[in-house]
Design a protein around this motif. Structure first.
Motif, PDB file in Angstrom:
ATOM      1  N   LYS A   2      -6.772   2.229   8.544  1.00  0.00           N
ATOM      2  CA  LYS A   2      -6.383   2.078   6.832  1.00  0.00           C
ATOM      3  C   LYS A   2      -6.090   3.335   6.453  1.00  0.00           C
ATOM      4  O   LYS A   2      -6.625   4.497   6.565  1.00  0.00           O
ATOM      5  CB  LYS A   2      -7.722   1.772   6.004  1.00  0.00           C
ATOM      6  N   ILE A   3      -4.844   3.355   6.165  1.00  0.00           N
ATOM      7  CA  ILE A   3      -4.176   4.561   5.779  1.00  0.00           C
ATOM      8  C   ILE A   3      -3.495   5.010   4.447  1.00  0.00           C
ATOM      9  O   ILE A   3      -2.619   4.068   3.965  1.00  0.00           O
ATOM     10  CB  ILE A   3      -2.758   4.847   6.845  1.00  0.00           C
ATOM     11  N   ALA A   4      -3.538   5.861   3.741  1.00  0.00           N
ATOM     12  CA  ALA A   4      -3.221   6.197   2.254  1.00  0.00           C
ATOM     13  C   ALA A   4      -2.051   7.179   2.700  1.00  0.00           C
ATOM     14  O   ALA A   4      -2.294   8.394   3.476  1.00  0.00           O
ATOM     15  CB  ALA A   4      -4.094   6.566   1.394  1.00  0.00           C
ATOM     16  N   ILE A   5      -0.713   7.015   1.875  1.00  0.00           N
ATOM     17  CA  ILE A   5       0.040   8.182   2.016  1.00  0.00           C
ATOM     18  C   ILE A   5       0.105   8.932   0.623  1.00  0.00           C
ATOM     19  O   ILE A   5       0.732   8.151  -0.355  1.00  0.00           O
ATOM     20  CB  ILE A   5       1.466   7.586   2.386  1.00  0.00           C
ATOM     21  N   ALA A   6      -0.292   9.969   0.473  1.00  0.00           N
ATOM     22  CA  ALA A   6      -0.463  10.806  -0.685  1.00  0.00           C
ATOM     23  C   ALA A   6       0.774  11.475  -1.152  1.00  0.00           C
ATOM     24  O   ALA A   6       1.037  12.562  -0.359  1.00  0.00           O
ATOM     25  CB  ALA A   6      -1.743  11.618  -0.590  1.00  0.00           C
ATOM     26  N   GLY A   7       1.793  11.105  -2.066  1.00  0.00           N
ATOM     27  CA  GLY A   7       3.015  11.566  -1.860  1.00  0.00           C
ATOM     28  C   GLY A   7       3.788  10.403  -1.320  1.00  0.00           C
ATOM     29  O   GLY A   7       4.375  10.738  -0.172  1.00  0.00           O
ATOM     30  N   PHE A   8       4.271   9.591  -2.115  1.00  0.00           N
ATOM     31  CA  PHE A   8       5.009   8.259  -1.562  1.00  0.00           C
ATOM     32  C   PHE A   8       6.669   8.694  -2.056  1.00  0.00           C
ATOM     33  O   PHE A   8       7.282   7.536  -2.586  1.00  0.00           O
ATOM     34  CB  PHE A   8       4.547   7.198  -2.210  1.00  0.00           C
ATOM     35  N   GLY A   9       6.947   9.625  -1.692  1.00  0.00           N
ATOM     36  CA  GLY A   9       8.478  10.186  -1.959  1.00  0.00           C
ATOM     37  C   GLY A   9       9.359   9.723  -0.810  1.00  0.00           C
ATOM     38  O   GLY A   9       9.016   8.665  -0.011  1.00  0.00           O
ATOM     39  N   ALA A  10      10.455  10.502  -0.653  1.00  0.00           N
ATOM     40  CA  ALA A  10      11.323  10.258   0.394  1.00  0.00           C
ATOM     41  C   ALA A  10      10.487  10.034   1.833  1.00  0.00           C
ATOM     42  O   ALA A  10      10.843   9.119   2.528  1.00  0.00           O
ATOM     43  CB  ALA A  10      12.380  11.408   0.353  1.00  0.00           C
ATOM     44  N   LEU A  72      -7.302   7.481   7.317  1.00  0.00           N
ATOM     45  CA  LEU A  72      -6.670   8.682   7.402  1.00  0.00           C
ATOM     46  C   LEU A  72      -5.729   8.822   5.871  1.00  0.00           C
ATOM     47  O   LEU A  72      -5.368   7.682   5.670  1.00  0.00           O
ATOM     48  CB  LEU A  72      -5.586   8.422   8.461  1.00  0.00           C
ATOM     49  N   ILE A  73      -5.556   9.894   5.606  1.00  0.00           N
ATOM     50  CA  ILE A  73      -4.760  10.238   4.236  1.00  0.00           C
ATOM     51  C   ILE A  73      -3.563  11.197   4.957  1.00  0.00           C
ATOM     52  O   ILE A  73      -3.924  12.211   5.299  1.00  0.00           O
ATOM     53  CB  ILE A  73      -5.478  11.046   3.264  1.00  0.00           C
ATOM     54  N   ILE A  74      -2.268  10.768   4.721  1.00  0.00           N
ATOM     55  CA  ILE A  74      -1.469  11.515   5.345  1.00  0.00           C
ATOM     56  C   ILE A  74      -0.633  12.417   3.694  1.00  0.00           C
ATOM     57  O   ILE A  74      -0.334  11.579   2.912  1.00  0.00           O
ATOM     58  CB  ILE A  74      -0.228  10.561   5.770  1.00  0.00           C
ATOM     59  N   LEU A  75      -0.724  13.487   3.937  1.00  0.00           N
ATOM     60  CA  LEU A  75      -0.387  14.233   2.644  1.00  0.00           C
ATOM     61  C   LEU A  75       1.123  14.500   2.825  1.00  0.00           C
ATOM     62  O   LEU A  75       1.698  15.120   3.552  1.00  0.00           O
ATOM     63  CB  LEU A  75      -1.040  15.534   2.560  1.00  0.00           C
ATOM     64  N   THR A  97     -12.990  10.581   6.338  1.00  0.00           N
ATOM     65  CA  THR A  97     -11.754  10.597   6.150  1.00  0.00           C
ATOM     66  C   THR A  97     -11.041  11.915   6.704  1.00  0.00           C
ATOM     67  O   THR A  97     -11.411  13.014   6.861  1.00  0.00           O
ATOM     68  CB  THR A  97     -11.271  10.753   4.763  1.00  0.00           C
ATOM     69  N   LYS A  98     -10.010  11.654   7.765  1.00  0.00           N
ATOM     70  CA  LYS A  98      -9.020  12.596   8.094  1.00  0.00           C
ATOM     71  C   LYS A  98      -7.834  12.679   7.380  1.00  0.00           C
ATOM     72  O   LYS A  98      -7.410  11.782   6.633  1.00  0.00           O
ATOM     73  CB  LYS A  98      -8.685  12.312   9.687  1.00  0.00           C
ATOM     74  N   LEU A  99      -7.631  14.020   7.231  1.00  0.00           N
ATOM     75  CA  LEU A  99      -6.501  14.418   6.254  1.00  0.00           C
ATOM     76  C   LEU A  99      -5.409  14.954   7.300  1.00  0.00           C
ATOM     77  O   LEU A  99      -5.576  16.035   7.676  1.00  0.00           O
ATOM     78  CB  LEU A  99      -6.926  15.273   5.085  1.00  0.00           C
ATOM     79  N   HIS A 115     -10.515  22.266  -0.142  1.00  0.00           N
ATOM     80  CA  HIS A 115     -11.240  20.996  -0.756  1.00  0.00           C
ATOM     81  C   HIS A 115     -11.900  19.966   0.231  1.00  0.00           C
ATOM     82  O   HIS A 115     -12.609  19.436  -0.256  1.00  0.00           O
ATOM     83  CB  HIS A 115      -9.799  20.070  -1.115  1.00  0.00           C
ATOM     84  N   VAL A 116     -11.807  20.400   1.643  1.00  0.00           N
ATOM     85  CA  VAL A 116     -12.235  19.413   2.391  1.00  0.00           C
ATOM     86  C   VAL A 116     -12.651  20.285   3.830  1.00  0.00           C
ATOM     87  O   VAL A 116     -12.270  21.456   3.870  1.00  0.00           O
ATOM     88  CB  VAL A 116     -11.346  18.290   2.883  1.00  0.00           C
TER      89      VAL A 116
END
Ligand code: NAD
Length: 307
Positions: A2-10, A72-75, A97-99, A115-116
């Protein structure tokens, strides 16, 4: 995973599509309302090298709206935006959570450590590229790779394997800091100089003194690297620059700083040349070329923003 992409720009959108295609559960986090609306209503359009385009449906929402837990959160914000993003997504970060930060420039790890826990942090450099065409649409060229390392004392193999299921060409690095400095060296030359000379990368390569200017910047960065215990290999950085200015490589591309300036946005200069100058001051050393380049880019930001 389960992955979040923080900053879903280019770049975030490109990486997000690849991960979703490999079967991961991907959610994008972004604050740009028009982009979220376009993707939610019509899907994300990805234009490829060959002129073809495809649509992908990925949930994208604001930090306020997102809920739940992620492995996982990919910044992938721009570097000056990283701190605010981490504040905004605090509620979805758990101890497990891994960042992974893939943004360019220096100082990202220090920001994350505020922050972490260090053991949650993975840092990387990427050669994947992508361009935002308009809200809901990106243009991708070529392929890329990622080098990453766990900053604490944690095994990052599971993350590497998950990303490689999506063919992101990830390798575990033993010295990601050196790789980050190497890329920051390239970016500290090509990003500001193409802005200041109003040139794309190939055009910069035709400037008679372009390589001398590059060396002026890099020799100062090497001095700081020596003081910080980081090996800056000027020959290797110059090899990459000489290769990138070829039209068949990145030559006809305008670096992201050029695009940010044209869009009236703040650039990442304080995390490139500006960061090296700041480190220089801490060591009592002046970096005249890097300091001047930083000030000129800030002046250019102001001029473009008030147009
Ligand atoms: P981008 O500006 O296209 O994307 C960043 C996104 O983050 C934007 O959509 C913005 O709305 C969002 N954002 C920022 N702060 C936010 C917040 N607090 N809340 C919600 N959303 C927020 O940038 P990009 O080109 O994708 O680059 C991202 C990073 O990757 C940069 O450090 C860049 O230098 C690096 N990089 C980019 C490329 C590329 O080809 N685009 C290649 C290599 C590295």
């Amino acid at each position: 995973m389960k992955i979040a992409i923080a900053g879903f720009g280019a770049l975030g959108a490109r990486v997000g599509v690849m991960l979703q295609q490999a079967g991961h559960e991907v959610t994008g986090i972004d604050g740009w309302a028009a982009h979220i609306a376009a993707i939610t209503n019509d899907g994300l359009t990805v234009r490829q090298d060959d002129g073809t385009s495809k649509k992908f449906f990925i949930p994208v929402m604001t930090a306020k709206e997102i809920d739940g837990q992620f492995d996982l959160i990919i910044l992938l914000t721009k570097t000056p935006q990283l701190d605010t993003m981490l504040i905004d997504i605090k509620h979805i970060i758990t101890k497990n959570t891994k960042l992974l930060v893939l943004s360019n420039g220096l100082g990202n790890i220090e920001v994350m450590e505020r922050h972490v826990n260090r053991n949650q942090i993975l840092a990387g450099v990427t050669l994947w590229t992508s361009e935002l065409v308009k809200p809901g649409e990106i243009r991708t060229t070529g392929s890329g790779s990622i080098k990453l390392q766990s900053i604490g004392n944690v095994d990052a193999t599971a993350v590497v394997d998950a990303l490689n299921q999506a063919e992101l060409n990830v390798t575990l690095s033993q010295n990601v800091i050196e790789a980050i400095w190497h890329k920051a060296g390239i970016n500290s030359v090509l990003n500001p100089l193409t802005v200041l000379l109003d040139a794309n990368i190939a055009e910069f390569g035709t400037a008679g003194n372009g390589m001398d200017l590059s060396l002026n910047i890099l020799e100062e960065i090497k001095k700081i690297g020596d003081l910080e215990g980081i090996n800056v290999n000027i020959n290797e950085i110059m090899k990459d620059i000489v290769s990138l200015v070829r039209p068949e490589n990145a030559g006809n591309h305008y670096p992201s700083m050029y695009q940010d300036i044209k869009a009236g946005k703040r650039t990442e200069i304080d995390f490139l040349n500006g960061y090296f100058s700041k480190l220089g001051s801490e060591h009592g050393i002046e970096l005249p070329f890097n300091s001047l380049v930083t000030r000129l880019i800030h002046a250019k930001e102001d001029i473009e923003r008030t147009k």
